[in-house]
Scaffold this motif. Structure first.
Motif, short mmCIF file in Angstrom:
data_model
loop_
_atom_site.label_atom_id
_atom_site.label_comp_id
_atom_site.label_asym_id
_atom_site.label_seq_id
_atom_site.Cartn_x
_atom_site.Cartn_y
_atom_site.Cartn_z
N ASP A 1 54.14 51.78 12.89
CA ASP A 1 54.22 50.29 12.50
C ASP A 1 52.71 49.58 12.28
O ASP A 1 52.45 48.98 11.39
CB ASP A 1 55.18 49.55 13.39
N ARG B 1 50.79 50.79 9.71
CA ARG B 1 51.03 50.24 8.64
C ARG B 1 50.35 48.97 8.24
O ARG B 1 50.30 48.49 6.89
CB ARG B 1 52.42 50.19 8.31
N ARG B 2 50.04 48.23 9.23
CA ARG B 2 49.54 47.02 8.84
C ARG B 2 48.01 46.69 8.42
O ARG B 2 47.28 47.64 8.58
CB ARG B 2 49.76 46.15 10.30
#
Length: 116
Positions: free
Chosen positions: A112, A115-116
């Motif tokens: 996660d 992905r940022r």
């Protein structure tokens, strides 16, 4: 036996009839026909920590056949992966294999962050 174990927190607060009904419903929900479409549509990273111990009430290799079906799910959906297979059964996995579960959570969290 359930009444004796209930104060320890090791059992649910359901009657025997409620437990039986719950197990029947879980069997329906967890069937390949019912669960496969749900798992095939997962669009975020998901990790399984799979118990390998024998489950209470299971017959023969029933649990192992269910667990083996996860490989097919992983083949169809690249978002789902088996993080680890641990020696405990489904009733003790949180207590005995919490480290493997924490590692799986960290793995998904790292994805996660990436992905940022």
């Amino acid at each position: 036996m359930l009444l004796v174990l209930r104060p320890t927190g090791l059992t649910s607060r359901m009657s025997a009839a409620q437990i039986a009904e719950s197990n029947i419903e879980i069997g329906r929900i967890a069937s390949v026909r019912a669960l496969a479409p749900v798992l095939d549509n997962i669009t975020v990273p998901a990790r399984y920590v799979v118990a390998s111990g024998r489950s209470f009430g299971s017959k023969d290799d029933e649990q192992e056949r269910i667990r083996a079906s996860l490989a097919k799910v992983c083949e169809r959906n690249p978002n789902i992966k088996i993080h680890a297979k641990v020696p405990s059964n489904h009733g003790s996995i949180l207590k005995k294999d919490f480290r493997a579960i924490a590692e799986a959570v960290r793995e998904v969290a790292a994805l996660d962050r990436g992905r940022r």
